[in-house]
Scaffold this motif. Sequence first.
Motif, mmCIF file in Angstrom:
data_model
loop_
_atom_site.group_PDB
_atom_site.id
_atom_site.type_symbol
_atom_site.label_atom_id
_atom_site.label_comp_id
_atom_site.label_asym_id
_atom_site.label_seq_id
_atom_site.Cartn_x
_atom_site.Cartn_y
_atom_site.Cartn_z
ATOM 1 N N VAL A 1 0.844 -1.186 0.000
ATOM 2 C CA VAL A 1 0.000 0.000 0.000
ATOM 3 C C VAL A 1 0.882 1.239 0.000
ATOM 4 O O VAL A 1 2.098 1.167 0.176
ATOM 5 C CB VAL A 1 -0.934 0.006 1.238
ATOM 6 N N GLY A 2 0.263 2.396 -0.181
ATOM 7 C CA GLY A 2 0.989 3.654 -0.170
ATOM 8 C C GLY A 2 1.767 3.866 -1.454
ATOM 9 O O GLY A 2 1.420 3.365 -2.540
ATOM 10 N N LEU A 3 2.856 4.644 -1.346
ATOM 11 C CA LEU A 3 3.683 4.929 -2.514
ATOM 12 C C LEU A 3 4.372 3.689 -3.044
ATOM 13 O O LEU A 3 4.671 3.598 -4.234
ATOM 14 C CB LEU A 3 4.726 6.000 -2.155
ATOM 15 N N LEU A 4 4.622 2.726 -2.173
ATOM 16 C CA LEU A 4 5.288 1.499 -2.625
ATOM 17 C C LEU A 4 4.401 0.709 -3.575
ATOM 18 O O LEU A 4 4.887 0.065 -4.510
ATOM 19 C CB LEU A 4 5.669 0.643 -1.409
ATOM 20 N N GLY A 5 3.095 0.747 -3.365
ATOM 21 C CA GLY A 5 2.201 0.046 -4.265
ATOM 22 C C GLY A 5 2.082 0.700 -5.628
ATOM 23 O O GLY A 5 1.720 0.033 -6.606
ATOM 24 N N LYS A 6 2.393 1.998 -5.729
ATOM 25 C CA LYS A 6 2.324 2.706 -7.000
ATOM 26 C C LYS A 6 3.655 2.706 -7.735
ATOM 27 O O LYS A 6 3.736 3.217 -8.858
ATOM 28 C CB LYS A 6 1.884 4.151 -6.768
#
Length: 424
Positions: A134-139
């Motif tokens: 989740v968060g920026l890591l998921g994008k």
Amino acid sequence: MATSLGSNTYNRQNWEDSDFPILCQTCLGENPYIRMTKEKFGKECKICARPFTVFRWCPGVRMRFKKTEVCQTCSKMKNVCQTCLLDLEYGLPIQVRDTGLSVKDEVPRSDVNKEYYTQNMEREIANSDGTRPVGLLGKAPSSSDMLLKLARTTPYYKRNRPHICSFWVKGECKRGEECPYRHEKPTDPDDPLADQNIKDRYYGINDPVANKLLTRASTMPRLDIPEDKSITTLYIGGLGEDVTDSELRNHFYQFGEIRTITIVQRQQCAFIQFATRPAAETAAEKSFNKLIINGRRLNVKWGRSQAARGKEKDGVTESGIRLEPVPGLPGALPPPPLSDEDASTNYFNLAPTSSPAVMNLGLPPPPGVAMPPPPGFGPPMFHTMDPMAPPMPPPMAMRPPGQVHYPSQDPQRMGAHASRHGGP
């Protein structure tokens, strides 16, 4: 008091209660049958300071007991193991992973901001399917070349060994082989790896292990893009004898239109020219150190421009380095004469000698001119002291012109017939 009681009740509702930890294969151990102890709300998370369920187990024989260090919410936010805090996908520190993916996810440090940030992340985790971070890591992009090269593909169980026995270092351990700790010499205290902090690893700052891996990544070979935009050719080396034109075309056509493919079988290499420069850059990026055809790892480089080839012919490489001539090889031959009058017989760059002319030994002498005998076959250079010895014949140059001596006509020659010379 009512406010404190309500706040305490809210915090207790968010305490973590889980049935199984989030662990990597290394921390879990090589033994498929392990026993774990579970303690609800046993300790506070070292990141968010909220109580969570603590698991404790032994990963194998002669290994130290391990336990979870952070809660599952903090583990899911960074996609890391609850014990070693290394990435679950690559097995690398968070600082290395974020650098490879170009992600800068800063978790707040203060208590109020940290609690607010954690509540928002919990809501996002609850709404996700749990298959991706989740968060920026998921994008972030799915993978990186640097991470694929540095990633650990097999578990490193050596990391689960016991700590060094401090009593043995001081020479006071009396348990001998029964001591559960290691009897080894400790590492150098000045070594940066000897000072590791779990919070620095989680936040991705000042991690000595990450600094070591990033230094290793900076020294790895890489393919620099040439500044000349007219270069659209890639050099493929190490082909061998079984790589064909169609196999190269089947791999490189996915990156763009191919203009020509030239295979030099003698040098076991090929030159692939693309129609556009972006296609060549994409092919070089996707194939460098990753191109394997028929079980052979091929070498991918950029081609050279015509200007660089001309410089190399003059003895200067593309980078401006002057190439030294190979010792033992002859120099350049002199240019041809401009006219017949300027022609010279010195075709081999011989040093000038005292003789006025150089005789061409390949041509026969003109009629009437005697040729000197080769060395070692002429008359002796000294006179004999024997008075009975026959006189020496005069040299060929001192004989009268026109007179030619043939040994077969010598009357003193053995086997000569007297009738030829007027005898009876």
